[in-house]
Design a protein around this motif. Structure first.
Motif, PDB file in Angstrom:
ATOM      1  N   HIS A   1       0.308 -22.919 -15.123  1.00 42.80           N
ATOM      2  CA  HIS A   1       1.783 -22.605 -15.788  1.00 42.80           C
ATOM      3  C   HIS A   1       2.480 -22.567 -14.472  1.00 42.80           C
ATOM      4  CE1 HIS A   1       4.883 -20.587 -17.912  1.00 42.80           C
ATOM      5  NE2 HIS A   1       4.744 -19.696 -17.083  1.00 42.80           N
TER       6      HIS A   1
ATOM      7  N   THR B   1       2.284 -20.921 -24.235  1.00 39.09           N
ATOM      8  CA  THR B   1       0.833 -20.849 -23.899  1.00 39.09           C
ATOM      9  C   THR B   1       0.317 -19.526 -23.469  1.00 39.09           C
ATOM     10  OG1 THR B   1       1.415 -21.283 -21.711  1.00 39.09           O
ATOM     11  CG2 THR B   1       1.076 -23.229 -22.969  1.00 39.09           C
TER      12      THR B   1
ATOM     13  N   SER C   1      -1.624 -18.874 -20.805  1.00 39.08           N
ATOM     14  CA  SER C   1      -1.331 -18.558 -19.501  1.00 39.08           C
ATOM     15  C   SER C   1      -0.095 -18.099 -19.289  1.00 39.08           C
ATOM     16  CB  SER C   1      -1.860 -19.829 -18.595  1.00 39.08           C
ATOM     17  OG  SER C   1      -0.870 -20.759 -18.930  1.00 39.08           O
TER      18      SER C   1
ATOM     19  N   TYR D   1      -5.809 -21.140 -14.610  1.00 41.05           N
ATOM     20  CA  TYR D   1      -4.682 -21.069 -15.701  1.00 41.05           C
ATOM     21  C   TYR D   1      -3.443 -20.523 -14.874  1.00 41.05           C
ATOM     22  CZ  TYR D   1      -7.812 -21.040 -19.653  1.00 41.05           C
ATOM     23  OH  TYR D   1      -8.655 -21.431 -20.726  1.00 41.05           O
TER      24      TYR D   1
ATOM     25  N   LEU E   1      -3.582 -12.480 -14.879  1.00 43.16           N
ATOM     26  CA  LEU E   1      -4.059 -13.647 -14.061  1.00 43.16           C
ATOM     27  C   LEU E   1      -3.814 -13.351 -12.544  1.00 43.16           C
ATOM     28  CD1 LEU E   1      -3.170 -16.598 -16.269  1.00 43.16           C
ATOM     29  CD2 LEU E   1      -5.606 -15.530 -15.901  1.00 43.16           C
TER      30      LEU E   1
END
Length: 229
Positions: A183, A104, A106, A179, A113
């Motif tokens: 994850h 993904t 993320s 996000y 992030l």
């Protein structure tokens, strides 16, 4: 204790520490959000100021703050160590690689992030935590509630969320946090070995719902006060 040190300094050990601290920080987010939602009570900040005063002066809460700080430190440090180890293990990327098909967005950008969240955390602590802990020295005005003087952190919140760039930073950071949590939540259970074909789909779904709900709850606060001004 040599076996203990080796175990928790290994890649698997650090993933376990990241998972435990991550889930602990998730519980903190829930508690913090519940407290912040008192901002919507419509009593000119009385409940929020009482809540803030309790959090700042209760000895049990103050002790838990130390545990919380340690949780953040271990989580961030282990993330940096694991990132460096992953890069060292594969210094050159695969010639044929289709990351969008194997992971993904993320999961591929947890470092980015995490950096956004860390920068926001520093700004947020400086803007709210420092005034809340140092009172007048931090620039807070006072307010009288039932003949008792309290720091008016509610007013600080209202004033801060009337600044458009701060609101923007806050909302973007909550999107990044969502996000990150989406994850990280399911990865934590996987690292702890808590996976099962019967329960894993529920854990993933719950993680998504939890991440969006919590981050939306935080993000709606600055948006509300900005447009209500």
């Amino acid at each position: 204790m040599n076996w203990f040190t080796k175990t928790f300094s290994s890649t698997i050990g650090r993933k376990i520490i990241m998972s435990i601290t991550g889930l602990f920080l998730c519980s903190f987010l829930v508690v913090h959000l519940i407290g912040n939602l008192t901002l919507f009570k419509g009593d000119d900040g009385v409940t929020f100021n009482l809540y803030s005063h309790f959090m700042a002066n209760n000895p049990i809460i103050r002790t838990m703050e130390i545990v919380l700080v340690l949780g953040f430190v271990f989580h961030i440090y282990d993330a940096l160590v694991l990132t460096r180890r992953n890069k060292a293990a594969r210094p050159v990327g695969y010639a044929e690689n289709h990351p969008q098909e194997n992971s993904t967005w993320s999961s591929r950008n947890m470092g980015l992030l995490g950096t956004v969240i860390l920068v926001f955390l520093i700004i947020h602590l400086w803007n709210f935590f420092v005034p809340a802990r140092f009172g007048a020295a931090g620039g807070l005005e006072g307010v009288v509630i039932e003949n008792v003087d309290y720091d008016n952190l509610y007013l600080k919140v209202v004033q801060s969320f009337q600044i458009w760039w701060y609101v923007l930073i806050y909302v973007i950071s909550m999107i990044a946090l969502a996000y990150h949590l989406i994850h990280g939540f399911q990865s934590a259970f996987q690292s702890l070995g808590l996976t099962h074909k019967k329960y894993t789909p529920f854990i993933k779904t719950f993680g998504v719902v939890f991440s969006i709900a919590v981050c939306f709850g935080f993000a709606i606060i600055p948006i509300y006060f900005f447009f209500a001004a």
